[in-house]
Design an enzyme around this catalytic site. Structure first.
Site, PDB file in Angstrom:
ATOM      1  N   SER A 136       6.969   2.982 -19.819  1.00 43.08           N
ATOM      2  CA  SER A 136       6.181   3.740 -20.801  1.00 43.08           C
ATOM      3  C   SER A 136       6.079   5.208 -20.415  1.00 43.08           C
ATOM      4  O   SER A 136       6.180   6.098 -21.264  1.00 43.08           O
ATOM      5  CB  SER A 136       4.762   3.167 -20.901  1.00 43.08           C
ATOM      6  OG  SER A 136       4.797   1.807 -21.199  1.00 43.08           O
ATOM      7  N   ARG A 259      12.531   3.947 -33.892  1.00 40.91           N
ATOM      8  CA  ARG A 259      11.370   3.070 -34.111  1.00 40.91           C
ATOM      9  C   ARG A 259      11.389   2.367 -35.465  1.00 40.91           C
ATOM     10  O   ARG A 259      11.106   1.163 -35.527  1.00 40.91           O
ATOM     11  CB  ARG A 259      10.070   3.839 -33.875  1.00 40.91           C
ATOM     12  CG  ARG A 259       9.749   3.816 -32.406  1.00 40.91           C
ATOM     13  CD  ARG A 259       8.622   4.670 -31.948  1.00 40.91           C
ATOM     14  NE  ARG A 259       8.626   4.627 -30.486  1.00 40.91           N
ATOM     15  CZ  ARG A 259       8.075   5.529 -29.698  1.00 40.91           C
ATOM     16  NH1 ARG A 259       7.451   6.559 -30.213  1.00 40.91           N
ATOM     17  NH2 ARG A 259       8.137   5.402 -28.393  1.00 40.91           N
ATOM     18  N   GLN A 353       1.952 -22.874 -35.337  1.00 40.59           N
ATOM     19  CA  GLN A 353       0.695 -23.569 -35.651  1.00 40.59           C
ATOM     20  C   GLN A 353       0.861 -24.478 -36.874  1.00 40.59           C
ATOM     21  O   GLN A 353       0.437 -25.631 -36.871  1.00 40.59           O
ATOM     22  CB  GLN A 353      -0.404 -22.519 -35.906  1.00 40.59           C
ATOM     23  CG  GLN A 353      -1.792 -23.093 -36.017  1.00 40.59           C
ATOM     24  CD  GLN A 353      -2.277 -23.695 -34.697  1.00 40.59           C
ATOM     25  OE1 GLN A 353      -1.788 -23.336 -33.633  1.00 40.59           O
ATOM     26  NE2 GLN A 353      -3.200 -24.621 -34.780  1.00 40.59           N
ATOM     27  N   GLU A 380      10.990  -0.416 -26.679  1.00 42.19           N
ATOM     28  CA  GLU A 380      11.015   0.796 -27.528  1.00 42.19           C
ATOM     29  C   GLU A 380       9.594   1.337 -27.734  1.00 42.19           C
ATOM     30  O   GLU A 380       9.256   1.822 -28.812  1.00 42.19           O
ATOM     31  CB  GLU A 380      11.673   0.497 -28.877  1.00 42.19           C
ATOM     32  CG  GLU A 380      13.166   0.246 -28.788  1.00 42.19           C
ATOM     33  CD  GLU A 380      13.986   1.525 -28.797  1.00 42.19           C
ATOM     34  OE1 GLU A 380      14.917   1.613 -27.977  1.00 42.19           O
ATOM     35  OE2 GLU A 380      13.688   2.425 -29.583  1.00 42.19           O
TER      36      GLU A 380
HETATM   37  C1  LIG Z   1      14.146  -7.670 -23.236  1.00 44.60           C
HETATM   38  C2  LIG Z   1      13.972  -6.211 -22.981  1.00 44.60           C
HETATM   39  C3  LIG Z   1      14.975  -5.343 -23.354  1.00 44.60           C
HETATM   40  C4  LIG Z   1      14.849  -3.987 -23.073  1.00 44.60           C
HETATM   41  N1  LIG Z   1      15.880  -3.154 -23.369  1.00 44.60           N
HETATM   42  C5  LIG Z   1      15.852  -1.887 -22.901  1.00 44.60           C
HETATM   43  C6  LIG Z   1      17.011  -1.066 -23.005  1.00 44.60           C
HETATM   44  O1  LIG Z   1      18.055  -1.475 -23.541  1.00 44.60           O
HETATM   45  N2  LIG Z   1      16.955   0.187 -22.488  1.00 44.60           N
HETATM   46  C7  LIG Z   1      15.834   0.668 -21.879  1.00 44.60           C
HETATM   47  O2  LIG Z   1      15.855   1.801 -21.424  1.00 44.60           O
HETATM   48  N3  LIG Z   1      14.711  -0.089 -21.766  1.00 44.60           N
HETATM   49  C8  LIG Z   1      14.698  -1.356 -22.247  1.00 44.60           C
HETATM   50  N4  LIG Z   1      13.590  -2.154 -22.109  1.00 44.60           N
HETATM   51  C9  LIG Z   1      12.417  -1.630 -21.411  1.00 44.60           C
HETATM   52  C10 LIG Z   1      11.191  -1.453 -22.290  1.00 44.60           C
HETATM   53  O3  LIG Z   1      11.382  -0.375 -23.157  1.00 44.60           O
HETATM   54  C11 LIG Z   1       9.978  -1.283 -21.351  1.00 44.60           C
HETATM   55  O4  LIG Z   1       9.710  -2.552 -20.795  1.00 44.60           O
HETATM   56  C12 LIG Z   1       8.777  -0.752 -22.083  1.00 44.60           C
HETATM   57  O5  LIG Z   1       8.981   0.592 -22.396  1.00 44.60           O
HETATM   58  C13 LIG Z   1       7.492  -0.881 -21.269  1.00 44.60           C
HETATM   59  O6  LIG Z   1       7.634  -0.348 -19.993  1.00 44.60           O
HETATM   60  P1  LIG Z   1       7.132  -1.201 -18.718  1.00 44.60           P
HETATM   61  O7  LIG Z   1       7.684  -2.552 -18.881  1.00 44.60           O
HETATM   62  O8  LIG Z   1       7.452  -0.460 -17.494  1.00 44.60           O
HETATM   63  O9  LIG Z   1       5.561  -1.301 -18.880  1.00 44.60           O
HETATM   64  P2  LIG Z   1       4.480  -0.294 -18.282  1.00 44.60           P
HETATM   65  O10 LIG Z   1       4.824   1.081 -18.696  1.00 44.60           O
HETATM   66  O11 LIG Z   1       4.319  -0.570 -16.841  1.00 44.60           O
HETATM   67  O12 LIG Z   1       3.182  -0.773 -19.053  1.00 44.60           O
HETATM   68  C14 LIG Z   1       2.501  -1.977 -18.699  1.00 44.60           C
HETATM   69  C15 LIG Z   1       1.357  -2.186 -19.682  1.00 44.60           C
HETATM   70  O13 LIG Z   1       0.445  -1.086 -19.578  1.00 44.60           O
HETATM   71  C16 LIG Z   1       0.270  -0.499 -20.847  1.00 44.60           C
HETATM   72  N5  LIG Z   1       0.083   0.945 -20.696  1.00 44.60           N
HETATM   73  C17 LIG Z   1       0.834   1.812 -19.973  1.00 44.60           C
HETATM   74  N6  LIG Z   1       0.351   3.053 -20.083  1.00 44.60           N
HETATM   75  C18 LIG Z   1      -0.731   2.979 -20.901  1.00 44.60           C
HETATM   76  C19 LIG Z   1      -1.664   3.924 -21.404  1.00 44.60           C
HETATM   77  N7  LIG Z   1      -1.578   5.214 -21.109  1.00 44.60           N
HETATM   78  N8  LIG Z   1      -2.645   3.479 -22.222  1.00 44.60           N
HETATM   79  C20 LIG Z   1      -2.742   2.173 -22.561  1.00 44.60           C
HETATM   80  N9  LIG Z   1      -1.886   1.234 -22.105  1.00 44.60           N
HETATM   81  C21 LIG Z   1      -0.897   1.629 -21.294  1.00 44.60           C
HETATM   82  C22 LIG Z   1       1.540  -0.815 -21.614  1.00 44.60           C
HETATM   83  O14 LIG Z   1       1.331  -0.747 -23.018  1.00 44.60           O
HETATM   84  C23 LIG Z   1       1.824  -2.223 -21.131  1.00 44.60           C
HETATM   85  O15 LIG Z   1       1.053  -3.134 -21.861  1.00 44.60           O
HETATM   86  C24 LIG Z   1      13.670  -3.500 -22.444  1.00 44.60           C
HETATM   87  C25 LIG Z   1      12.645  -4.390 -22.110  1.00 44.60           C
HETATM   88  C26 LIG Z   1      12.792  -5.730 -22.361  1.00 44.60           C
HETATM   89  C27 LIG Z   1      11.681  -6.656 -21.952  1.00 44.60           C
END
Ligand SMILES: Cc1cc2nc3c(=O)[nH]c(=O)nc-3n(C[C@H](O)[C@H](O)[C@H](O)COP(=O)(O)OP(=O)(O)OC[C@H]3O[C@@H](n4cnc5c(N)ncnc54)[C@H](O)[C@@H]3O)c2cc1C
Length: 455
Positions: A136, A259, A353, A380
């Site tokens: 994120s 998006r 459900q 995304e």
């Molecule tokens: C199946 C899959 C396919 C994917 N494909 C791609 C791809 O092709 N290319 C690519 O680059 N990425 C890809 N991703 C990555 C995806 O975009 C990230 O997992 C996503 O952006 C979230 O990042 P993170 O998992 O590090 O969560 P984190 O950033 O660690 O967040 C963890 C939680 O904290 C919350 N959070 C974080 N900051 C805040 C805030 N300031 N306020 C409130 N809540 C917050 C988030 O909403 C989340 O619920 C993929 C992920 C999956 C699971």
């Protein structure tokens, strides 16, 4: 600028018909197998290429549609078939979107065909942004790109990368100036087989299992200078602007564009789940009648019917805006993704459900859709991040009223013919009604024609 319209053209209908037939006849039958195997569905991608749904020109055509509707219409049908297979066929388009935004015309001409290949020689593409320490917080990316002579050298780790390690073309986001946050990042093309780029491991996922997802490492990964998207001059110009506190992030710009696409994908899963639940509830009997006759079953489905339509309208609006270069001042792209992804999760959960015990086992497809849907609130940009993006607009933009107040108009619209929608016309209507009972038939008919809404 093209007007926003819900009136689909014959070309739209034909696109939907072909995409739906492909989803029903080719994608759905293959979905359980690839969900179980958790492998890239090469044969289905090849079929998609043969059907004309997997090449750069096809996506260029969809994106060029000024109504903005072709792309979401197509994606909804394909993802109605299977979200995992759909994602595999669409991942190159997400990478292509980054290439189109950041690349020069020569780079687009070079790399776009390499992202798709052709029937019998399928190629894949990936967009690698996210990293293990956080997806994120894009400002906190650690993968570095440094110049070395005429080359660039990449070092770092990317994770959750769709098609990662098996893609022919990987578009990688990396930091070139760590002091500039997201504005100090650039996009690079890394072709398959480049020494230093390795697939660390394939990831074992809850859903979207027909899409290959991996962790990638870059260690002294050397690429030619020509693989910097946009070229040296554009990068220097961008960094100069960033040092003056101006400019945008390459990755964030791509996300804004994609998006509404992700919203359309989520709508495919939402609709599949909703349709299945309605059909099942109409056939399944309990206590002497179809379960849909109980308000406890029908009302949540009625809410879904309205919410799926609402999400689709947000998606179509954002797609129309993107197609016509209307800026997302009120985070309309994020709104569409937020609503569509959350309704997809709810629709899939409701489908499980409604199907009861049968919904919980793999005899029916709804448990798979339940697992698939959850991704939409995560990738995304998570739902929380979409709310943050929308939230940021509230102080400055929300008070200006809805988007239509800011759109340039032709100063005609409703009032152009006979002042449709104007106060004067309303008053004239009242007078006409009062006189109607005394007027001859011919005058009434003429008045009726003038009073009918213009098309
Ligand atoms: C199946 C899959 C396919 C994917 N494909 C791609 C791809 O092709 N290319 C690519 O680059 N990425 C890809 N991703 C990555 C995806 O975009 C990230 O997992 C996503 O952006 C979230 O990042 P993170 O998992 O590090 O969560 P984190 O950033 O660690 O967040 C963890 C939680 O904290 C919350 N959070 C974080 N900051 C805040 C805030 N300031 N306020 C409130 N809540 C917050 C988030 O909403 C989340 O619920 C993929 C992920 C999956 C699971």
């Amino acid at each position: 600028m093209s007007s926003f319209t819900l009136e689909l053209t014959p070309a739209h209908h034909e696109l939907v018909r072909r995409a739906h037939a492909f989803a029903e006849d080719v994608i759905r039958p293959a979905a359980p197998k690839y969900d179980q195997l958790q492998e890239c569905p090469w044969d289905v991608v090849d079929e998609a290429a043969r059907a004309g749904f997997y090449n750069a020109l096809f996506y260029a055509d969809l994106i060029a549609d000024p109504t903005g509707l072709s792309l979401p219409l197509f994606l909804e049908e394909i993802f109605w078939g299977c979200a995992g297979i759909g994602l595999t066929t669409v991942l190159p388009a997400l990478a292509l979107s980054a290439l189109n935004q950041a690349g020069t015309p020569e780079q687009i001409a070079t790399w776009a065909p390499e992202m798709f290949g052709e029937p019998g020689d399928i190629k894949l593409a990936a967009l690698a942004v996210s990293e293990p320490q956080g997806g994120s917080d894009v400002a906190n990316l650690q993968t570095r790109a440094r110049r070395d002579g005429g080359d660039w050298v990449l070092d770092g780790t990317k994770i959750w990368i769709g098609n990662g390690g098996i893609a022919d073309v990987t578009v990688v986001n990396a930091v070139v100036d760590p002091d500039l946050g997201t504005k100090g990042q650039a996009m690079f093309v890394v072709p398959r087989g480049t020494p230093g780029m390795e697939q660390v491991r394939r990831l074992d996922k809850l859903g979207h299992r027909a899409s290959h997802t991996a962790e990638l490492s870059f260690t002294d990964c050397r690429i030619p200078g020509a693989n910097l998207l946009g070229g040296d001059d554009k990068l220097e110009h961008k960094l100069d602007k960033a040092r003056r506190g101006e400019g945008d992030s390459a990755a964030l710009g791509t996300f804004e564009q994609t998006r509404p696409m992700v919203a359309a994908m989520a709508l495919g899963v939402a609709r599949a789940s909703f349709e299945y639940a309605c059909d099942y509830a109409s056939r399944r009997e309990a206590f002497g009648g179809p379960i849909i006759e109980n308000q406890g079953v029908a009302f949540p489905l009625a809410d879904l019917a309205a919410d799926i339509d609402a999400a689709r309208l947000l998606c179509w609006r954002a797609s129309w805006m993107a197609a016509n270069g209307v800026p997302f001042h009120l985070a309309e792209g994020s709104m569409s993704k937020l609503k569509a992804s959350e309704v997809a999760v709810r629709a899939a959960e409701q489908a499980v459900q409604v199907c009861g015990g049968w919904g919980y086992v793999s005899d029916l497809p709804v448990e798979k859709w339940y697992r698939d849907a959850k991704l939409y609130t995560i990738f995304e940009g998570t739902s929380e991040i979409q709310r943050m993006v929308i939230g940021r607009t509230l102080a400055t933009e929300a008070a200006k009223g809805p988007q239509h107040h800011q759109l340039p108009g032709d100063h005609g619209g409703l009032s152009r013919r006979f002042g449709h929608g104007s106060l004067a016309r309303a008053r004239a209507g009242e007078v006409f009604m009062k006189l109607a009972k005394h007027a001859p038939q011919s005058v009434l008919e003429l008045g009726g024609r003038l009073a009918s809404p213009g098309r």
